[in-house]
Design an enzyme around this catalytic site. Sequence first.
Site, PDB file in Angstrom:
ATOM      1  N   PRO A 294       0.842  -1.214   0.000  1.00  0.00           N
ATOM      2  CA  PRO A 294       0.000   0.000   0.000  1.00  0.00           C
ATOM      3  C   PRO A 294       0.868   1.252   0.000  1.00  0.00           C
ATOM      4  O   PRO A 294       1.562   1.532   0.976  1.00  0.00           O
ATOM      5  CB  PRO A 294      -0.811  -0.132   1.292  1.00  0.00           C
ATOM      6  CG  PRO A 294      -0.026  -1.059   2.157  1.00  0.00           C
ATOM      7  CD  PRO A 294       0.727  -1.973   1.263  1.00  0.00           C
ATOM      8  N   ASP A 472       5.940   2.166   1.935  1.00  0.00           N
ATOM      9  CA  ASP A 472       5.032   1.060   2.196  1.00  0.00           C
ATOM     10  C   ASP A 472       4.337   1.322   3.534  1.00  0.00           C
ATOM     11  O   ASP A 472       4.972   1.306   4.591  1.00  0.00           O
ATOM     12  CB  ASP A 472       5.826  -0.251   2.242  1.00  0.00           C
ATOM     13  CG  ASP A 472       4.942  -1.481   2.355  1.00  0.00           C
ATOM     14  OD1 ASP A 472       3.776  -1.345   2.767  1.00  0.00           O
ATOM     15  OD2 ASP A 472       5.436  -2.588   2.067  1.00  0.00           O
ATOM     16  N   HIS A 473       3.022   1.550   3.486  1.00  0.00           N
ATOM     17  CA  HIS A 473       2.297   1.947   4.702  1.00  0.00           C
ATOM     18  C   HIS A 473       2.134   0.798   5.690  1.00  0.00           C
ATOM     19  O   HIS A 473       1.728   1.018   6.830  1.00  0.00           O
ATOM     20  CB  HIS A 473       0.928   2.507   4.317  1.00  0.00           C
ATOM     21  CG  HIS A 473       0.469   3.611   5.225  1.00  0.00           C
ATOM     22  ND1 HIS A 473       1.086   3.914   6.411  1.00  0.00           N
ATOM     23  CD2 HIS A 473      -0.560   4.499   5.113  1.00  0.00           C
ATOM     24  CE1 HIS A 473       0.472   4.914   6.995  1.00  0.00           C
ATOM     25  NE2 HIS A 473      -0.544   5.295   6.217  1.00  0.00           N
ATOM     26  N   ARG A 474       2.450  -0.429   5.279  1.00  0.00           N
ATOM     27  CA  ARG A 474       2.446  -1.529   6.231  1.00  0.00           C
ATOM     28  C   ARG A 474       3.609  -1.398   7.205  1.00  0.00           C
ATOM     29  O   ARG A 474       3.531  -1.857   8.358  1.00  0.00           O
ATOM     30  CB  ARG A 474       2.558  -2.880   5.508  1.00  0.00           C
ATOM     31  CG  ARG A 474       1.408  -3.211   4.577  1.00  0.00           C
ATOM     32  CD  ARG A 474       1.714  -4.485   3.808  1.00  0.00           C
ATOM     33  NE  ARG A 474       2.902  -4.351   2.969  1.00  0.00           N
ATOM     34  CZ  ARG A 474       3.430  -5.330   2.225  1.00  0.00           C
ATOM     35  NH1 ARG A 474       2.841  -6.532   2.226  1.00  0.00           N
ATOM     36  NH2 ARG A 474       4.491  -5.124   1.491  1.00  0.00           N
ATOM     37  N   ILE A 476       5.839   1.720   7.294  1.00  0.00           N
ATOM     38  CA  ILE A 476       6.105   3.119   7.651  1.00  0.00           C
ATOM     39  C   ILE A 476       4.781   3.845   7.768  1.00  0.00           C
ATOM     40  O   ILE A 476       4.019   3.934   6.789  1.00  0.00           O
ATOM     41  CB  ILE A 476       7.006   3.776   6.581  1.00  0.00           C
ATOM     42  CG1 ILE A 476       8.305   2.979   6.405  1.00  0.00           C
ATOM     43  CG2 ILE A 476       7.305   5.225   6.935  1.00  0.00           C
ATOM     44  CD1 ILE A 476       9.134   3.419   5.222  1.00  0.00           C
TER      45      ILE A 476
END
Length: 503
Positions: A294, A472-474, A476
């Site tokens: 994501p 990567d929002h998983r 960071i």
Amino acid sequence: MVTPVSPKQFRLPDVGEGLTEAEIVRWHVQPGDEVEIHQIIVEIETAKAIVELPCPYEGVVTELLVGEGQTIDVGVPIITVDTGGDGAAAAQPDRAAEQAAPEQAAPHQADTPAMNEPGTVTPDQPKRQPVLVGYGVREAATKRRPRKGSAQGSAQGSAQGSAQGSANGAPPPPPPPPPPTTAPVALAPPAQATAPKVPAQGSPQPVDNGLPLAKPPVRKLAKDLGVDLTAIVGTGPQGSITRDDVQAAQSARSAPQATQVPQAPPGVREERVPVKGVRKATAAAVSGSAFTAPHVTEFLQVDVTPTMETVRRLRDLPEFADVKVSPLLLVARALLTAVARHPMVNSSWSDGPDGAEIVVKHYVNLGIAAATDRGLIVPKVKDAQALSLPGLARALNELTAKARAGKASPADLTDGTITITNVGVFGVDAGTPIITPGEAAILAFGQIRDMPWVHEGELAIRKVTTLSLSFDHRIIDGELGSRVLRDVGDLLADPLRLLAVSA
């Protein structure tokens, strides 16, 4: 009795990283050419880089089995080399040949590839057998194949045959019969071609084997400069190509040319371009990244006037006399500093059998996206965090030059941890870059423009750029991503702090 040696087939090897196919880009030899062991014979393009393959045999090229532009699987034969089918070079009058007699006593083994020959696959082996580029020669001594029709070669073959017969206790064999019609390609030109043909004015000068007339030093110069000899009209004796011809062709190619819009063939409304090589690998990678990680992208405008002044001063220092210094160097150093402060940004996501994990890397293999004629590739500066500023400048220069020349190895293009893409060189302000698979973040560096900016309470014209960070929002979250981007911006706005931290 000496068993004739069959022509050898060289199969496409696995050049590393588990690649399964490659495209033939350019042949350096043609049928009838003599080749030596470790001589570069072909360039192939894998999904990662262009690789030069050396020849594992010495002899005469009899056939090119794959044409330029074809994509084939690893293990498929690509070239046939005659290593001495008349048996003259195979016979040895010394003790080593006598010890090898039991091996020659089994004629049926001549049709089976030896287990220690590179690029071969026997029936009881897997279909795909990895072979490394740069293999050594076989333990048996190699001897240069005598030219056909040579009196010296015929005498040598007769002497060697007599010595072999004496060693086995048998009378010397009769003189060898004339070679059959299926013998390897002869090196001499046809009888009627008593002199090279002079080409018409304005066309390159070929010889009978299809290659232009040129001396070996001239061929090496052309290879080093990347000049195609077949496109040059020779001005030397009998139309041969000289050093001046090669240098003139290089100068003409380097001269600036007017931009031309490619025109479609008449009546053609659509064109289909095959997706292969680097383009195919890039498409698969970015598609997987976009639909797996994501993405979040943040933007920051920065006054980099002090950075530009620092770049100018660095260029005058003796430590940077032999390297190109650009703003990208300080952007890279700023990102390395931000990674040291926030290690989580230099990590990757791993789905293991025991659940998902975040793998934090305490080293930085810095990727630098480079646009090439073959597509976008990302060479890596390995352990960039350990380099000094001059060392980082040299590494960036060397690696990007290799990538654009198509000389980057598969090892140069793998195992990255974080990436920079410089879209500013294309006149672009900013973008939303896609994360390189296996990484957690990528920084885009836009063009540096003169813009009105409030500086020390007054409106002034300053050098301004836009930074954009995709992550990567998983791994960071917004806070960490913002801190990293803000740190990079602050260090570029005040590079004195950057140099103090990296000292």
